[in-house]
Design a protein around this motif. Structure first.
Motif, short mmCIF file in Angstrom:
data_model
loop_
_atom_site.label_atom_id
_atom_site.label_comp_id
_atom_site.label_asym_id
_atom_site.label_seq_id
_atom_site.Cartn_x
_atom_site.Cartn_y
_atom_site.Cartn_z
N PRO B 22 0.74 -1.41 -0.08
CA PRO B 22 -0.07 -0.02 0.07
C PRO B 22 0.90 1.48 -0.01
O PRO B 22 1.78 1.51 0.71
CB PRO B 22 -0.78 -0.12 1.38
CG PRO B 22 -0.70 -1.52 1.39
CD PRO B 22 0.56 -2.09 1.21
N PRO B 54 -3.83 -2.33 -4.50
CA PRO B 54 -5.09 -1.72 -4.69
C PRO B 54 -5.12 -0.41 -3.64
O PRO B 54 -4.35 -0.46 -2.61
CB PRO B 54 -5.87 -2.81 -3.56
CG PRO B 54 -5.05 -4.01 -3.97
CD PRO B 54 -3.61 -3.42 -3.94
N GLY B 55 -5.87 0.51 -3.87
CA GLY B 55 -6.03 1.73 -2.94
C GLY B 55 -4.93 2.69 -3.10
O GLY B 55 -4.61 3.53 -2.48
N GLU B 97 -10.00 7.13 -8.61
CA GLU B 97 -10.46 7.09 -7.25
C GLU B 97 -9.58 7.82 -6.23
O GLU B 97 -9.84 8.31 -5.13
CB GLU B 97 -11.14 5.87 -6.59
CG GLU B 97 -12.47 5.34 -7.16
CD GLU B 97 -12.63 3.97 -6.67
OE1 GLU B 97 -11.76 3.30 -6.06
OE2 GLU B 97 -13.68 3.44 -7.00
N ASP B 123 -4.13 7.83 3.44
CA ASP B 123 -4.06 6.95 4.67
C ASP B 123 -5.40 6.20 5.32
O ASP B 123 -5.31 5.15 5.55
CB ASP B 123 -2.81 7.37 5.74
CG ASP B 123 -1.53 7.37 5.26
OD1 ASP B 123 -1.38 7.18 4.48
OD2 ASP B 123 -0.74 8.08 6.07
N GLU B 124 -6.17 7.28 5.90
CA GLU B 124 -7.46 6.51 6.23
C GLU B 124 -8.42 6.25 5.05
O GLU B 124 -8.95 5.10 5.45
CB GLU B 124 -8.13 7.86 7.01
CG GLU B 124 -7.46 7.98 8.48
CD GLU B 124 -7.86 9.30 9.11
OE1 GLU B 124 -8.99 9.87 8.80
OE2 GLU B 124 -6.96 9.85 9.88
N GLU B 125 -8.72 6.97 4.07
CA GLU B 125 -9.59 6.76 3.06
C GLU B 125 -9.08 5.59 2.13
O GLU B 125 -9.78 4.57 1.88
CB GLU B 125 -10.00 7.78 2.13
CG GLU B 125 -10.45 8.90 3.05
CD GLU B 125 -10.65 10.19 1.75
OE1 GLU B 125 -10.26 10.07 0.64
OE2 GLU B 125 -10.85 11.23 2.54
N ARG B 126 -7.91 5.72 1.72
CA ARG B 126 -7.51 4.67 0.83
C ARG B 126 -6.54 3.56 1.43
O ARG B 126 -6.23 2.69 0.63
CB ARG B 126 -6.68 5.36 -0.43
CG ARG B 126 -7.19 6.76 -1.07
CD ARG B 126 -8.29 6.11 -2.16
NE ARG B 126 -7.59 5.64 -3.25
CZ ARG B 126 -8.28 4.63 -4.36
NH1 ARG B 126 -9.39 4.52 -4.15
NH2 ARG B 126 -7.45 4.04 -4.93
N GLY B 127 -6.21 3.85 2.53
CA GLY B 127 -5.21 2.55 3.25
C GLY B 127 -3.93 2.82 2.63
O GLY B 127 -3.19 1.59 2.45
N THR B 128 -3.32 3.83 2.27
CA THR B 128 -2.00 3.83 1.72
C THR B 128 -0.85 3.72 2.87
O THR B 128 0.27 3.76 2.66
CB THR B 128 -1.56 5.30 1.20
OG1 THR B 128 -2.30 6.44 2.11
CG2 THR B 128 -2.27 5.22 -0.06
#
Lengths: 314, 508
Positions: B22, B54-55, B97, B123-128
């Motif tokens: 990520p 993903p993300g 997105e 980091d929160e929305e996409r989980g990076t």
């Protein structure tokens, strides 16, 4: 350019290829392998040639198409040579066999193989029960079948397992690569916990779903449950890997977009469309050594527990 | 707990690609040409090949007054026009997105705080996962301020499992001193292992193939030394001029622009000893080793040449000379052609001259490495029969038309014994290269994976300036470069430079 050679023999075909090369300059340089496509003559033959032409852009090759025509006819060989724009980065030789010759396709293929280059046989549709014992299969270093296009995919997959021999591979297995990559990548990251259970769901006659379950069973060394599809979604539907802190779930219910769910993390969406034949073929041609992972996966099929069609995932 | 072994990984499983974990990428200077033509399409191509996590998140930072959607549209257009792989809506939708835009200038504290905020939100929305790479596609003059801002806003902080990396492009300084200074500025904020210097030549398939050619085969390595090699020519020629690039190019010149990085790296790949393994560490060790043994051959008056193109006709078009190009002062001494001679003082290469040349407005666009072999020690033919026989050569074509050519003598058909040069050609083929990844794809993926093999380290950069600096010093004392007509292969002084030893430049 397409050259038709009705009622001919392979010596004439070979001579014609050499002549074309001399006329057109260096048409045939850098071919890395011979791809033999074995099929019954029909409309679908062109689809397979098209896929091979596109794949040849990454793996320049000579494509020999063995198209088996009517068995009742008098024995005859019709050939067609395609080069240049009609053949991608390859040169295509279509051999149409009739009558008794249908059973002896290998004898027409041998004179046309590239010297000292690997041979790959591909049955895009129906394939022999034991590819490695097929006469054309015996010429090949690698034998590509496709259980998903078989009339009876479940039976085809069973055949693959019982007849596996080094060099065999199946496009149903190739279609899984992206799924396997995302699952393996998910486990690359913390929390590093043991997987305690696994469930795979998908269409009843999707050999890829079975193979995915078999792969997980072989590598996680635990029994894997195989469930029927959810909401009639096509192909593979979902994989759930149980671990102490919660399940890792990769699902695809529209055949296009996958969702990766992990506890404590936002859902991540990922493009996961069913791969087309060309992409699969490109991947297959990249490796010509025995695929031990595929072999282990076929073994793993015995560790898969199929559930009766009803319930929600566990 | 013992180290985690991913049960689904098997080293024999060559199908499984390595997907980056990520992460997100922040690009500074998104409105630039490089960004639109190379970076954005490369990111899409990676996504299309399923190699991005993903993300994945892509954030642009620039002065323009854009919303996220405007930036997404710019990326969309760039992808549509320049991507290598076919456009697939579902892949684009997933990528879109994760696209964000932050408006601001480099000296604007608030803008960087907003960027830090955006990254936290991702980091929160996409989980990076706190993993971010910063691509500085900006002039080096802006590096200090951007690096300071990244440090001040906390964007450069890596804690625990997460990483922050910075990607920088050439020029890496304009001499040894400035290169050291630049490395100092960057290293103050990012430790050396988090710094990725892009030399896009190293991402090219053909360059990596040099290692395969040399070390995977038995055929070439036995003759790859001073016993058999007469000399080596490395050429990077461009047919275009410098219109519109005065701001960057004036005062820099061909040697700094191309020889210091691309050509010296190509030479390093051609000359290195076999690495112990293909690990990043051993490859770097070998590259530094060979660069340390490399010295410019003297006297520079005889071993180097530089030129400047004049106006004239090229390829059916009338083109202006450098001094008439917009933005260049009429007395500019910037060289547009540079040729130098290097020697590698090792047992393998002692006595073999390496000729490196590059230029603008030359005959055609080509980059190649030509290894020219010595003549056979004795020819059992009449002199007349081998008159037309040249030297054997192995030529590695880097671009365009990637491939390898071998030149050797062959009998001319007929009753007399006549030997003439013929070539044997291996070509990746035009169609074939369509599918081979762009250099930037490979390099961006390597950044996200944290795989440093194909990026030069600070030591290599400094070493290459040490090689080049004495020549540049000499040239500054020489006044104007020699003029050459557009479409030719450089000034007459370049021919003389080889002619002194009875050699000639290859016609690439």
């Amino acid at each position: 350019m397409i050259i038709d050679m009705p009622t001919t023999n392979t010596a004439k075909v070979n001579a014609k290829i050499v002549e074309l090369r001399q006329q057109g300059g260096a048409v045939a340089l850098g071919r890395v392998l011979t791809l033999v496509i074995v099929t019954d003559d029909g409309e679908k033959t062109e689809e397979a040639i098209e896929a091979a032409n596109e794949a040849s852009r990454e793996h320049p090759c000579r494509v020999i198409v063995v198209a088996r025509g009517a068995r009742e006819a008098a024995a005859r060989l019709d050939a067609q040579i395609r080069v240049g724009g009609d053949a991608g980065a390859s040169e295509v030789v279509v051999l149409r066999l009739y009558g008794e010759l249908v059973e002896h396709g290998d004898t027409c293929v041998i004179p046309l193989l590239l010297p000292d280059a690997p041979v790959v046989a591909w049955w895009p549709f129906e394939s022999p029960d034991k590819p490695s014992e097929d006469r054309i299969g015996q010429l090949a270093h690698r034998r590509i079948t496709d259980a998903a296009t078989d009339k009876d995919p479940v039976r085809a997959l069973a055949c693959r397992r019982s007849s596996y021999s080094d060099g065999d591979t199946d496009l149903a297995w190739t279609r899984l690569t992206q799924w396997r990559a995302y699952l393996a990548a998910a486990l690359d990251l913390p929390p590093y916990e043991e997987i305690t259970g696994a469930t795979v769901s998908g269409e009843a006659d999707s050999p890829s779903t079975d193979l995915l379950a078999g792969w997980l069973a072989a590598y996680l060394k635990i029994p894997v449950r195989r469930l029927p599809p959810q909401r009639n979604a096509p192909g593979i539907n979902s994989v759930v890997l149980e671990r102490k802190s919660g399940p890792v779930e990769l699902s695809r219910l529209d055949g296009k977009v996958g969702t990766l769910r992990q506890p404590g993390q936002p859902d991540r969406r990922v493009a996961l469309a069913r791969r087309n034949v060309k992409d699969c073929l490109v991947e297959e041609l990249r490796r010509l050594d025995p695929d031990e992972i595929y072999e282990a996966t076929l073994e793993g099929l015995t560790q898969v527990e199929a559930d009766a069609p009803e319930g929600a995932p566990a | 707990m013992t180290t985690w072994q991913n049960p689904l990984r098997d080293e024999r499983d060559k199908r499984l690609p390595r997907i980056a974990g990520p992460c997100g990428l922040v690009i500074f200077g998104v409105t630039g040409d490089l960004s639109r033509k190379k970076l954005m399409p490369a990111i899409y191509d990676l996504a299309n090949r399923g190699l991005l996590p993903p993300g994945f998140a892509l954030t642009g930072f620039a002065r323009r007054d854009w919303e996220n959607e405007d930036f997404a549209q710019v990326v969309y257009d760039a992808v549509k026009e320049h991507a290598r792989t076919p456009f697939r809506q579902e892949v684009w939708d997933r990528l879109a997105e994760g696209i964000r835009f932050v408006q601001g200038t480099f000296d604007d504290d608030e803008a960087f705080d907003r960027l830090a905020q955006t990254v936290r939100e991702l980091d929160e929305e996409r989980g990076t996962g706190g993993n971010h790479a910063f691509y500085l596609s900006i002039p080096p003059a802006a590096f200090p301020v951007v690096c300071k801002q990244l440090a001040r806003s906390g964007l450069a902080n890596q804690d625990g499992e997460s990483w922050r990396r910075v990607v920088i492009e050439k020029p890496f300084g304009h001499d040894l001193e400035s290169a050291r200074e630049l490395n100092g500025i960057v290293n103050e904020v990012f430790p050396e292992e988090s710094v990725f210097r892009i030399d896009h030549y190293l991402g090219k398939e053909t360059v990596q193939n040099i290692l395969a050619l040399r070390f995977a085969n038995q055929l070439y390595e036995p003759i790859w030394n001073a016993n058999y090699v007469d000399h080596v020519q490395i050429t990077m020629a461009e047919d275009i001029g410098l219109g519109g690039r005065a701001g960057y190019y004036d005062g820099i010149g061909a040697a700094r622009d191309v020889i210091q990085n691309h050509l010296l790296q190509l030479m390093a790949f051609t000359t290195i000893e076999d690495p112990v393994s293909f690990s990043p560490q051993s490859l770097r060790t070998e590259r530094i080793k060979v660069l340390s043994a490399t010295k410019p051959a003297e006297p520079f008056g005889e071993t180097t040449a530089r030129g400047q193109y004049t106006g004239g006709w090229q390829g059916g078009k009338k083109v202006p000379g450098l001094l008439e190009e917009e933005g260049f002062p009429p007395d500019s001494t910037t060289e547009t052609f540079a040729a130098i001679t290097l020697e590698v003082n090792t047992r393998r290469w002692a006595g073999v001259p390496f000729y490196l040349r590059t230029g603008k407005r030359l005959g055609r666009r080509v980059t190649e490495i030509a290894v020219m072999f010595k003549r056979a020690p004795h020819l059992p033919f009449d002199q007349t029969s081998t008159e037309e026989l040249g030297q054997n050569a192995v030529v590695i074509r880097i671009q365009p038309d990637e491939g390898i050519t071998i030149r050797f003598g062959s009998k001319v058909p007929g009753t007399t014994m006549e030997v003439r040069d013929v070539t044997m050609d291996f070509s990746y083929g035009r169609a074939f290269t369509e599918s081979s990844p762009e250099a930037y794809e490979r390099l961006i993926l390597d950044v996200l994976l944290g795989e440093p093999s194909l990026f030069p380290v600070a030591g290599e950069i400094e070493r290459s300036w040490e090689i080049l600096d004495p020549i540049l010093d000499f040239w500054t004392k020489q006044g104007k470069p020699d003029p050459y007509a557009p479409g030719e292969w450089g000034p007459p002084s370049a021919e003389k430079m080889l002619g002194r030893t009875g050699r000639t430049w290859r016609h690439p």
